[in-house]
Design a protein around this motif. Structure first.
Motif, PDB file in Angstrom:
ATOM      1  N   ASP A 458       0.775  -1.099   0.027  1.00 29.23           N
ATOM      2  CA  ASP A 458       0.064  -0.165  -0.102  1.00 29.23           C
ATOM      3  C   ASP A 458       0.983   1.453   0.131  1.00 29.23           C
ATOM      4  O   ASP A 458       0.494   2.096  -0.715  1.00 29.23           O
ATOM      5  N   LEU A 461       2.275   1.596  -3.395  1.00 27.71           N
ATOM      6  CA  LEU A 461       1.522   1.984  -4.332  1.00 27.71           C
ATOM      7  C   LEU A 461       0.991   3.586  -4.520  1.00 27.71           C
ATOM      8  O   LEU A 461       0.693   4.048  -5.316  1.00 27.71           O
ATOM      9  N   TYR A 464       3.752   4.665  -6.434  1.00 22.90           N
ATOM     10  CA  TYR A 464       3.622   4.240  -7.830  1.00 22.90           C
ATOM     11  C   TYR A 464       2.132   3.747  -8.128  1.00 22.90           C
ATOM     12  O   TYR A 464       1.835   2.669  -8.137  1.00 22.90           O
ATOM     13  N   SER A 466       0.150   3.599 -10.696  1.00 22.27           N
ATOM     14  CA  SER A 466      -0.129   2.967 -11.917  1.00 22.27           C
ATOM     15  C   SER A 466       0.616   1.502 -11.792  1.00 22.27           C
ATOM     16  O   SER A 466       0.420   0.796 -12.936  1.00 22.27           O
ATOM     17  N   CYS A 467       1.233   1.187 -10.643  1.00 23.66           N
ATOM     18  CA  CYS A 467       1.848  -0.324 -10.689  1.00 23.66           C
ATOM     19  C   CYS A 467       0.771  -1.261 -10.302  1.00 23.66           C
ATOM     20  O   CYS A 467       0.245  -1.609  -9.140  1.00 23.66           O
ATOM     21  N   GLU A 468       0.274  -2.039 -11.644  1.00 21.92           N
ATOM     22  CA  GLU A 468      -0.877  -3.104 -11.555  1.00 21.92           C
ATOM     23  C   GLU A 468      -0.446  -4.335 -10.468  1.00 21.92           C
ATOM     24  O   GLU A 468      -1.023  -5.032  -9.724  1.00 21.92           O
ATOM     25  N   GLU A 469       1.234  -4.422 -10.422  1.00 22.17           N
ATOM     26  CA  GLU A 469       1.510  -5.728  -9.558  1.00 22.17           C
ATOM     27  C   GLU A 469       1.216  -5.339  -8.291  1.00 22.17           C
ATOM     28  O   GLU A 469       0.921  -6.309  -7.526  1.00 22.17           O
ATOM     29  N   GLN A 471      -1.161  -3.834  -6.893  1.00 17.80           N
ATOM     30  CA  GLN A 471      -2.607  -3.811  -6.576  1.00 17.80           C
ATOM     31  C   GLN A 471      -2.658  -5.686  -6.376  1.00 17.80           C
ATOM     32  O   GLN A 471      -3.620  -5.726  -5.772  1.00 17.80           O
ATOM     33  N   ARG A 472      -2.023  -6.185  -7.404  1.00 19.57           N
ATOM     34  CA  ARG A 472      -2.496  -7.613  -7.179  1.00 19.57           C
ATOM     35  C   ARG A 472      -2.017  -8.538  -5.944  1.00 19.57           C
ATOM     36  O   ARG A 472      -2.389  -9.240  -5.269  1.00 19.57           O
ATOM     37  N   SER A 475      -4.724  -7.375  -3.567  1.00 23.06           N
ATOM     38  CA  SER A 475      -5.770  -8.203  -3.661  1.00 23.06           C
ATOM     39  C   SER A 475      -5.495  -9.648  -3.232  1.00 23.06           C
ATOM     40  O   SER A 475      -6.446 -10.100  -2.355  1.00 23.06           O
TER      41      SER A 475
END
Length: 813
Positions: A458, A461, A464, A466-469, A471-472, A475
């Protein structure tokens, strides 16, 4: 003829005459001798003759035979005779012989030892023969063997002695009477008891000892027996030496001669004083025993346990008390025996052990009656026609006769159905506790790791976005946290936030989520109650139950068929007796309830599968699943509800969830609280924050985040270190962020100390357990707020800020 010739002729005639006379005399003598010998032989007597001058003796062959000599001896003397006489009798024999020598007749009896050593009795009789001057010259006599007669006399004497001894020894009074009823002999017992003398008791004078008032009927019967010869028996009173009358039972039997005429009576009188007392005591005892029997019967009827009784060794008839008939659901006084004859044998129940019906011969009361051994702690189930069963435990004890052989048995059995259920609940609780320990360990360690992962992700994030990794990662961490919550839910420790809501409304609002969770070929049908069905529960947990049941139903429907899943809600009421039929894994509270039903038309389940559907990680699908129904069971159990499952192969499955209904009205239900808004970063901290956390990475993450937001941070690895930090601090911090589970000293020990020594210091408690479970050990108000692990740094900052704001607002007021 010359004179000489005449003389010679006369002489010849005289000689012939005398010869003839001699011959006649000799013949007569020989005949007399033969007769004498015959008589002596027939009488077993021997003859003897003794010359007193020469001391020569003559005797017959029978004489020597009596002394044991088969052939006559060549000589016989008086001294030889004395040698055969036994020493004890020689003096008397010598005295008698001396009298005979002086001329007296001789007669005596003595004992001898024969030549063979046998002891015999002889009788000797003799008479002296005198010379012309009258002096005794010879002794002539006879001798006989009287041993048989002596034996008969001795036997008779002993018999009479035995009779008298027996007659005097027996406890009865007895006597002998003549044919007219007059007694001529009475035993000593009569004299001892009455105090009368023999003279006072002979004839009919014995009747003077009878009670004249109470013996009239007995005397009349005695007269009748004497007159008719019939046996006599009656009761009469006899005066004793103590001058008191005692009851006696008299009996007399007649003794008859060959002609059948009564010649004597033999009678006995038995003192029945003690018998009368015993009879009175027995009558009294009988009444007392009957009273005790009624008391025992009342006690048996009042006993809460079942009592069974059989009075025959084959137990063909078994009776019971009230509890026994109620337990086996049989009418009172009916035969309860499985060994009863056809037509009497009860068939409305059967006894089962380890899933198999018990053979009749192996039932406990039959075993005890057959073997004579006690059957202890025997457990079995009574299964009835409707399929219900009761668990029983008891003992069976044989009834023994006087010889120690079994003649029946008694059995006492208690209903332990509730105890069995309690034990099963205890086993379930123990299993849950072990899972709870596992879940607690996982929640503590895994949630600490997830807190580090989610917190750092968090924080990264924010730098960064825009970092999808990242966010995954967050999740995936949330999914892992959901798995932890499922473990806690199975252990019954998953209640988070309790609120009142309508179950039908929750189903309606979950429609989109449910549709997305099952294949599109499946149809969802709803049968929701038109009236509110309110529950007090955690909204997300009930939604988790619904979702898990729908997913489970979808997976049970084959892929090549059109599926149908029906969801229904309705109010219901759980009666107290319904609790008895519930599985032991649930602790049901009777009363108003709500029902959530999920029904599918899938392949269904057999009994073996149904027995394991709630076991953790049990699944008939692919590996990696199987915690859903276990979590459902844990959640339902935590709300004191229960699950009812109906399924069979090819007929689909129906799950019914029963939960206690809320007592609140619909209009009193508060609307859901709005989600908290995101707060801006603080710029003016109101003091230091003490972080008490044993996990170094979590402590470092939290410290970094709070410092980045402008807070002063103090750190401690456990409760004891926290107390040292507080003792050294110049002033107390504004807030303590406290982990519940730590080594050395955890939150449960530290919170009471902080409340006592630092009453104004707010505590923000954090744990992998849900809030309700975490705060169960603390009184209300002991902690200011709670933060569930795992959490993001944003959630941490928001909870810290709100706690400080709430505490500050309270202090300003």
């Amino acid at each position: 003829m010359t004179a000489r010739e005449n003389i010679e002729a006369e002489l010849v005639l005289e000689v012939e005459h005398r010869s003839a006379a001699f011959r006649d005399a000799l013949e007569a003598f020989r005949a007399s001798e033969a007769r004498l010998k015959f008589v002596l032989e027939a009488a077993n007597l021997g003859a003897w003759d003794f010359d007193l001058a020469s001391r020569e003796a003559w005797r017959s062959a029978e004489h020597d035979a009596i002394f044991g000599y088969p052939a006559p001896l060549r000589e016989w003397t008086y001294e030889m005779f004395l040698d055969h006489v036994v020493p004890e009798d020689r003096a008397e024999v010598g005295r008698m012989a001396q009298q005979a020598i002086t001329g007296a007749d001789l007669e005596y009896e003595c004992r001898i030892r024969t030549a063979g050593g046998a002891l015999r009795w002889i009788w000797v009789k003799g008479r002296p023969q005198r010379d012309p001057e009258g002096r005794p010259r010879r002794l002539t006599g006879i001798i006989g063997d009287i041993t048989p007669r002596k034996k008969m006399e001795e036997d008779l004497r002993q018999s009479e002695e035995q009779f008298r001894t027996l007659a005097n020894a027996i406890p009865q009074l007895c006597g002998m009477a003549n044919a007219d009823g007059s007694f001529f002999w009475i035993n000593q017992r009569w004299f001892d008891f009455t105090g009368l003398t023999p003279e006072q008791s002979k004839g009919r004078r014995w009747m003077s000892a009878l009670d004249p008032e109470n013996s009239r009927e007995a005397l009349e019967r005695w007269r009748h027996s004497v007159a008719t010869g019939e046996p006599f028996e009656s009761v009469f009173g006899v005066r004793g030496a103590d001058d008191a009358f005692h009851p006696f039972l008299g009996a007399a039997v007649p003794l008859r001669n060959r002609d059948g005429r009564v010649v004597r009576w033999f009678g006995t009188m038995t003192d029945i004083t003690e018998q009368r007392k015993t009879e009175d005591a027995l009558r009294k005892s009988h009444h007392e025993e009957m009273a005790r029997a009624r008391e025992l019967e009342a006690i048996m009827e009042a006993m809460p346990v079942a009592v069974f009784l059989s009075r025959d060794s084959e137990c063909r008839n078994i009776m019971g008390n009230r509890a026994a008939y109620e337990l086996l659901r049989r009418p009172p006084a009916s035969n309860l025996s499985k060994s009863a004859p056809e037509g009497e044998r009860p068939d409305t129940f059967r006894f089962v052990r380890s899933g198999k019906e018990i053979p009749v011969s192996e039932l406990p009361i039959q075993q005890a009656a057959a073997t004579g051994h006690r059957i202890q702690d025997y457990e079995m189930d009574a299964v009835f026609e409707d399929g219900t069963a009761r668990s029983l435990i008891g003992i069976a004890v044989p009834l023994l006769d006087a010889e120690g052989f079994p003649r029946g048995a008694v059995a006492v059995f208690g209903d332990i159905t509730e105890r069995k259920r309690t034990e099963e609940r205890l086993r379930q609780v123990q299993k849950l506790e072990s899972i709870g320990v596992l879940a607690g360990g996982v929640a503590h360690d895994f949630n600490n790791l997830l807190t580090v992962i989610m917190g750092n992700a968090d924080a990264a994030l924010r730098q960064y976005p825009s970092c999808e990794e990242l966010q995954r990662i967050i999740s995936a961490s949330e999914e892992a946290a959901h798995l932890t919550r499922q473990l806690l839910a199975y252990a019954g420790k998953g209640r988070f936030l309790s609120e009142t809501f309508d179950l039908s409304d929750l189903v309606t609002r979950s429609t989109h989520l449910l549709s997305a969770s099952i294949p599109k070929r499946m149809e969802l049908l709803f049968h929701l109650s038109p009236q509110p069905v309110l529950v007090d529960a955690d909204h997300s947990q009930i939604e988790q139950i619904l979702l898990n049941l729908v997913i489970n139903a979808g997976e049970a429907i084959p892929s090549n068929s059109v599926g149908r899943i029906e969801i229904a809600t309705n109010p219901c009421d759980i009666a107290p007796e319904m609790n008895d039929a519930r599985a032991s894994a649930f602790d049901v509270r009777p009363g108003p309830s709500v029902c959530l039903e999920v029904k599918d038309n899938g392949s269904g389940m057999d009994e073996a599968t149904l027995a394991h559907i709630f076991d953790p990680f049990f699944t008939t699908k692919f590996m990696g699943r199987g915690l859903g129904l276990a979590a459902v069971q844990g959640i339902v159990r935590s709300y004191n509800g229960y699950i009812e499952v109906h399924s069979s192969p090819g007929a689909g499955s129906t799950f019914r969830i029963f939960l206690p209904a809320s007592a609140k009205q619909l209009d009193a239900v508060a609307p859901p609280a709005p989600r908290p808004r995101a707060l801006p970063r603080r710029r003016s901290p109101r003091g230091a924050i003490l972080i008490v956390e044993d996990e170094e990475q979590v402590r470092g993450l939290v410290s970094t985040e709070l410092r980045s937001r402008g807070y002063e941070v103090l750190e401690a690895g456990n409760g004891r270190d926290a107390l040292d930090v507080l003792a050294r601090a110049a002033r107390p911090p504004a807030l303590v962020l406290l982990d519940l589970t730590m080594p050395v000293m955890g939150g449960e020990e530290l919170v009471p100390i902080l409340n006592r020594d630092y009453p104004d210091l707010p505590i923000l408690l954090t744990s992998g357990y849900p809030e309700e479970e975490a705060q169960r050990a603390f009184p209300p108000g002991a902690v200011a707020a709670f933060l569930q692990k795992p959490y993001t740094v944003a959630a941490l900052a928001e909870k810290v800020e709100r706690t400080l704001d709430r505490v500050g607002a309270g202090n300003s007021e």
